[in-house]
Write a protein that holds these residues in place. Structure first.
Motif, mmCIF file in Angstrom:
data_model
loop_
_atom_site.group_PDB
_atom_site.id
_atom_site.type_symbol
_atom_site.label_atom_id
_atom_site.label_comp_id
_atom_site.label_asym_id
_atom_site.label_seq_id
_atom_site.Cartn_x
_atom_site.Cartn_y
_atom_site.Cartn_z
ATOM 1 N N ILE A 71 0.842 -1.197 0.000
ATOM 2 C CA ILE A 71 0.000 0.000 0.000
ATOM 3 C C ILE A 71 0.877 1.247 0.000
ATOM 4 N N THR A 72 1.940 1.210 0.802
ATOM 5 C CA THR A 72 2.845 2.361 0.901
ATOM 6 C C THR A 72 3.534 2.645 -0.423
ATOM 7 N N VAL A 73 4.132 1.617 -1.032
ATOM 8 C CA VAL A 73 4.909 1.863 -2.251
ATOM 9 C C VAL A 73 4.020 2.307 -3.404
ATOM 10 N N THR A 74 2.810 1.747 -3.521
ATOM 11 C CA THR A 74 1.932 2.181 -4.611
ATOM 12 C C THR A 74 1.386 3.576 -4.357
ATOM 13 N N PHE A 75 1.054 3.873 -3.100
ATOM 14 C CA PHE A 75 0.525 5.190 -2.750
ATOM 15 C C PHE A 75 1.553 6.281 -3.054
ATOM 16 N N ILE A 76 2.788 6.057 -2.623
ATOM 17 C CA ILE A 76 3.833 7.059 -2.860
ATOM 18 C C ILE A 76 4.242 7.088 -4.319
ATOM 19 N N TYR A 77 4.410 5.919 -4.913
ATOM 20 C CA TYR A 77 4.845 5.825 -6.314
ATOM 21 C C TYR A 77 3.897 6.576 -7.243
ATOM 22 N N GLY B 84 5.826 10.770 3.529
ATOM 23 C CA GLY B 84 7.015 10.546 4.348
ATOM 24 C C GLY B 84 6.752 9.685 5.564
ATOM 25 N N ILE B 85 5.618 9.928 6.235
ATOM 26 C CA ILE B 85 5.281 9.141 7.432
ATOM 27 C C ILE B 85 5.059 7.674 7.077
ATOM 28 N N MET B 86 4.353 7.435 5.973
ATOM 29 C CA MET B 86 4.100 6.052 5.571
ATOM 30 C C MET B 86 5.393 5.342 5.180
ATOM 31 N N ALA B 87 6.294 6.063 4.526
ATOM 32 C CA ALA B 87 7.576 5.461 4.150
ATOM 33 C C ALA B 87 8.374 5.095 5.398
ATOM 34 N N GLY B 88 8.391 6.002 6.389
ATOM 35 C CA GLY B 88 9.112 5.712 7.624
ATOM 36 C C GLY B 88 8.514 4.547 8.387
ATOM 37 N N GLY B 89 7.167 4.477 8.430
ATOM 38 C CA GLY B 89 6.507 3.367 9.102
ATOM 39 C C GLY B 89 6.798 2.029 8.447
#
Length: 540
Positions: free
Chosen positions: A350-356, A494-499
């Motif tokens: 979820i994180t990588v697709t959301f940020i990507y 940024g927060i999701m990437a750190g988590g």
């Protein structure tokens, strides 16, 4: 009866050659549909691109109407543009006193600058939600595509799933190019994703499972680079052929040729062994050894030609016909290790697709040609993939991916605090974030595949990938957050990437580990001793 020994494919691949001529031929064939999958995954960005338009003013229009107002815009259209409203006419001429200076009304028809996209073809002016809905429907189609492809892959074979998902988009895409209304176009866009979105995951696993241990990372990242190149190619194609109907036909018709893959590509040996089809697997191994000009040891030949069952589950059933094994899905659900691993991996996806996708959408702020901007956004991924090749095998999966998440998080959290006057630095931080999340994206595919057993690898990877589509669906809405706080999207990224980086602490390192074939083997990765060589501690 004695328990039959399971075939260990990794030592056999060392004898056959980890990436010989046989694997290279199959690998190159797999890359072509994957490149087309990148094209089909992003073509709607150009087919449904926004087009400048204005209200049609019958009192002032030329015959035929032209987008330029030639001087009458200031008194006929609010702000001289009038996208959705026009000043109320007081007469039948185009004179300045023939329009009310302040009162306006909604437009009923429009004039478009070009007719290259579906916005003008289906008259979508002032209905932005209809234009953006195309991308949302495509993402929704992927939700259905991934489990469907995984079911076909795990039950009927990687090869069958890969070839079907390579050919099917050609028919749907060609049909969509003849759409006469918006609803038909959207339905076919959804079906395009349903039948074709699984080609990447099925091709990735088909390539990975016949590749030697030391070549997985390189092979996986070449696939990722190919996908990035495919995205750049669709921008080049759209630049050369802007009209959406012609562009769609040019992009989709070549996929009909993938029917030839039924004669060119063979099934995954790992899948055949997991299904007890030992003879077919042995034939492919012997063929690969011949093509690679390698000689198999007598022990390997004996193992492959022995008539004993290829999988431990079959041997157990033969030894005790009255004993019933739990279903594979039930084994996973009963395993606390596998269930927690599934939730963690899903959050990563979820994180990588959301940020990507979020960074790609927000990259429109980059100045310059929109086609060039998209090409740069796509190509910046390739350095990230190259870095992962250099780091995953040297520093391990966990530390490499964790570092990528943390650098991505720091760069995106810092981006909103950079002064507007330093726009070049903002662009660099945005591209750094995209580079790092691209590295994490490709690495997560490899790492996730190594955490699950062969018997359910595609299904469980598909569950994680399907969860990741949540991020892809939500990402287009991130610009709306700027209405509340301009920096909110980047802070959220940024927060999701750190988590996600912190969650890496809860999963095992898989560097130099054999691919697990059963649930018990997958659980054993967590307690495996670490060495610098391929370990053999995964036992039943």
């Amino acid at each position: 009866m004695n328990k039959q020994k399971e075939i260990d494919l990794d030592p056999i691949l060392l004898e056959v050659g980890q990436f010989g001529r046989y694997q290279l031929k199959n690998y190159c064939l797999i890359l072509v549909p994957i490149m087309f999958s990148a094209i089909y995954n992003s073509q709607y960005i150009f087919a449904a691109a926004n087009v400048p338009y204005r209200c049609k003013v019958p009192e002032c229009e030329a015959d035929p109407p032209k987008f330029e107002t030639n001087g009458w815009g200031p008194w006929a259209l609010p702000d001289g543009r009038g996208r959705c409203e026009r000043f109320v006419p007081l007469g039948t001429t185009c004179a300045a006193d023939s329009f009310h200076p302040t009162d306006s009304k909604l437009c009923s028809s429009w004039v478009y600058e070009s007719h290259d996209t579906i916005v003008s073809t289906f008259d979508l002016a002032c209905e932005e939600w209809k234009r953006t809905l195309v991308g949302t429907l495509h993402s929704a189609g992927i939700f259905l595509a991934l489990p469907l492809t995984a079911y076909i892959s795990d039950n009927f074979g990687r090869r069958v799933a890969f070839i079907l998902t390579s050919i099917a988009p050609a028919a749907v895409g060609l049909g969509r190019s003849f759409s006469q209304d918006y609803v038909t176009y959207c339905v076919l866009e959804f079906l395009d994703a349903v039948v074709g979105a699984g080609v990447y995951s099925s091709g990735f696993i088909l390539a990975l499972e016949m590749m030697g241990l030391n070549k997985r990372v390189l092979g996986g990242n070449i696939i990722s680079c190919t996908f990035a190149a495919g995205q750049a190619m669709v921008a080049l194609a759209a630049w050369a052929i802007p009209e959406w109907r012609t562009l769609t036909r040019v992009l989709y018709v070549p996929s009909f040729l993938f029917v030839l893959y039924f004669f060119l590509i063979e099934e995954s040996v790992r899948w055949l062994l997991s299904k007890g089809r030992k003879k077919e697997a042995a034939d492919i191994i012997f063929k690969a050894a011949t093509v690679n000009k390698r000689k198999l040891s007598p022990e390997t030949i004996k193992i492959l030609t022995d008539d004993t069952p290829a999988t431990p589950d079959l041997a157990k059933l033969e030894a005790d016909p009255d004993k019933k094994e739990d279903s594979l899905v039930l084994q996973v659900l009963k395993s606390r290790v596998m269930v927690s691993r599934l939730f963690i991996c899903s959050f990563w996806w979820i994180t990588v697709t959301f940020i990507y996708y979020g960074l790609s959408i927000n990259s429109v702020s980059l100045a310059g040609n929109s086609y060039v901007n998209y090409i740069l956004t796509a190509l910046i991924e390739i350095p990230g993939y190259c870095i992962s090749v250099l780091t995953l095998d040297r520093f391990g999966r966990k530390s490499s991916i964790m570092t990528a998440f943390f650098i991505c998080g720091v760069s995106l959290v810092c981006l909103p605090f950079i002064p507007v006057s330093l726009s070049w630095l903002q662009t660099c931080m945005n591209l750094l974030g995209k580079l790092c999340i691209s590295m994490a994206f490709s690495s997560i595919y490899i790492y996730t595949s190594e955490l699950y057993p062969t018997t359910l690898r595609h299904s469980l990877v598909a569950v994680c990938s399907m969860a990741g589509r949540i991020g892809q669906v939500v990402a287009p809405q991130t610009p709306l957050l700027m209405a509340y706080m301009e920096s909110l999207p980047y802070l959220l990224f940024g927060i999701m990437a750190g988590g996600s980086g912190l969650l890496m602490l809860l999963t095992p390192e898989t560097l130099n580990m054999r691919l697990p074939d059963t649930v018990r083997q997958a659980e054993g990765i967590s307690t495996a001793p670490r060495t610098q060589h391929t370990t053999d501690i995964i036992v039943d």
